[in-house]
Design an enzyme around this catalytic site. Structure first.
Site, short mmCIF file in Angstrom:
data_model
loop_
_atom_site.label_atom_id
_atom_site.label_comp_id
_atom_site.label_asym_id
_atom_site.label_seq_id
_atom_site.Cartn_x
_atom_site.Cartn_y
_atom_site.Cartn_z
CG HIS A 161 43.37 29.86 27.77
ND1 HIS A 161 42.83 30.62 26.76
CD2 HIS A 161 44.42 29.19 27.21
CE1 HIS A 161 43.49 30.40 25.63
NE2 HIS A 161 44.47 29.54 25.88
CB SER A 282 34.72 41.44 56.30
OG SER A 282 33.33 41.67 56.37
CE LYS A 288 35.57 38.72 52.50
NZ LYS A 288 34.86 38.98 51.32
CD GLU A 295 40.68 43.43 47.15
OE1 GLU A 295 39.53 43.58 46.73
OE2 GLU A 295 40.93 43.23 48.36
#
Ligand code: ARG
Length: 442
Positions: A161, A282, A288, A295
């Site tokens: 979980h 970024s 970042k 992704e």
């Protein structure tokens, strides 16, 4: 509309040229030119068979073979002009062959149809794709195996979980993906076993009256045997669906690993550091470092699943035997192949160059009372408590540690004895994450 005939392959019955839109919807050359080599190999094997069976004269066969070699070298050199008016790769090759050797080219299509021709080409192409993907999977497996033995005893939290569950090792966690990839690889190998039957000789759908030798062409082209049923030979595309499923399933496994990389690369987890080569920045937030490759591997699962559904939907409800709908079969297959090759390479590159923050993983494994199950197991194995009672006792001890704001192995023996008087200081042998992992050797 002009009365000019556009298509020499069937011009006999037609008086008018197809409309531009008809030509556009009918043409597949931009897609199927990709298996030109399989098409030429298939034609050469067919031609040799026609000669061997004395269906065409040896001298004609020789001219055809030489002509086909020339077509192949033109395509290879990039000097070949593909034409949409000639619809597909089969007719483009044959038309060029005719330019080169003249009318004799017309003998190549004896005892053959584009229906068995395309099915043969496509099976050969998919067979090659299967072995390429097996090789790509093997390289990723090797990378994972190296990392997994390097980190065989580095502790990390195992999750259920996405909540810290029990301490495990990074080696075991990574090895889970090696196991998935081993099954993915065997699925591609299996796909080849089932698809490796040769459609040639089925002709349009009903076979041919010429004295052909189907075993000869099948063997020449590396197939295990000819396909036994001619209607099935020209219309079956389950091999392509199977290939698409293998790609989708492998992509799905990669997407799970990709998701973990995305999570682990956050400052909150801080488990993994991706190499700059595999991250992006970024344009607005200077701090970042984004895990874009992971992704995208995760995101490309969408097209892999979509391609499978595309072809299954094209094939659903089609009557026997060949239908032009089936020309829609190649694009999803080529796209899944390209997509999966890219994903496997990206995953390999990312993992090879990544570094794991094993200190941080260990610290994190010590949070969240991950040795509580080890404590319960100790109560069962040492004090012979029924597991349910042990679970209850452990729950009370965890609550106590939570109230005190300490880890389980920082509690006093007396505190634990207040919950269950029979607990001895042997309990400390299982409360550290290292011991908890070591003890679970079943
Ligand atoms: N380009 C066609 C395909 O990919 C080849 C077979 C055409 N057959 C036909 N009967 N029109 O499916």
């Amino acid at each position: 509309m002009s009365k000019e005939k556009s298509n020499e392959m069937w011009g006999g019955r037609f008086e008018e040229k197809p409309s531009d839109i008809m030509e556009q919807i009918n043409a597949s050359i931009d897609i199927d030119r990709r298996f030109w080599r399989q098409d030429i190999d298939g034609s050469k094997a067919h031609c040799e068979m026609l000669v061997k069976q004395e269906i065409i004269p040896t001298a004609d066969g020789q001219k055809i073979l030489e002509g086909l070699d020339q077509v192949a070298s033109e395509i290879e050199a990039g000097t070949f002009t593909f034409s949409a008016a000639l619809e597909d790769i089969h007719m483009n090759v044959e038309a060029r062959l005719k330019d080169i050797i003249g009318e004799t080219a017309g003998k190549l299509h004896t005892a053959r149809s584009r229906n068995d021709q395309v099915a043969t080409d496509f099976r050969m192409w998919t067979r090659g794709a299967n072995s390429d993907l097996v090789a790509k999977i093997e390289s990723l497996q090797a990378t994972i195996a190296t990392l997994s033995s390097k980190h065989a005893s580095d502790i990390m939290p195992g999750f259920t979980h996405l909540q810290a569950a029990q301490p495990i090792t990074l080696g075991t966690h990574l090895d889970a993906y090696a196991q998935m990839l081993a099954r993915d690889k065997s699925r591609f190998e299996d796909c080849t076993k089932r698809l490796n039957e040769c459609p040639l000789g089925a002709a349009a759908l009903a076979g041919t009256p010429y004295p052909i030798d189907r075993n000869f062409t099948a063997q020449k082209l590396g197939f295990d045997r000819p396909m036994p049923n001619t209607l099935d030979a020209v219309s079956a595309r389950d091999f392509a669906n199977e290939f698409l499923f293998c790609c989708a399933q492998t992509g799905l496994h990669l997407s799970r690993l990709a998701e973990e990389i995305v999570l682990w690369a956050t400052p909150q987890f801080g488990f993994i550091q991706l190499n700059d080569q595999w991250s992006t920045g970024s344009s607005i937030m200077p701090q970042k470092k984004n895990p874009d490759a992971a992704e995208l591997v995760r995101g490309k699962t969408g097209r892999l699943n979509g391609n499978l559904i595309t072809l299954m939907t094209v094939m659903k409800g089609l009557p026997l035997a060949y239908n032009k709908d089936q020309q829609e079969d190649k694009e999803p297959v080529f796209d899944s192949y390209d997509t999966l090759v890219l994903c496997l390479e990206a995953m390999n590159g990312m993992l090879e160059s990544a570094s794991f923050n094993t200190e941080r993983m260990l610290e994190s494994a010590e949070l969240g009372f991950t040795t509580a199950t080890a404590l319960a197991d100790w109560l069962v194995m040492t004090l012979a408590l029924p597991f349910r009672n042990a679970h209850h006792v452990t729950g009370a001890i965890v609550k106590m540690a939570e109230d005190k704001g300490c880890k389980l192995d920082e509690l006093d023996l007396a505190d634990m004895q207040a919950v269950e008087s029979k607990i001895t200081d042997d309990i400390f042998s299982v409360l550290s994450v290292k011991n908890a992992v070591k003890n679970r050797n079943g």
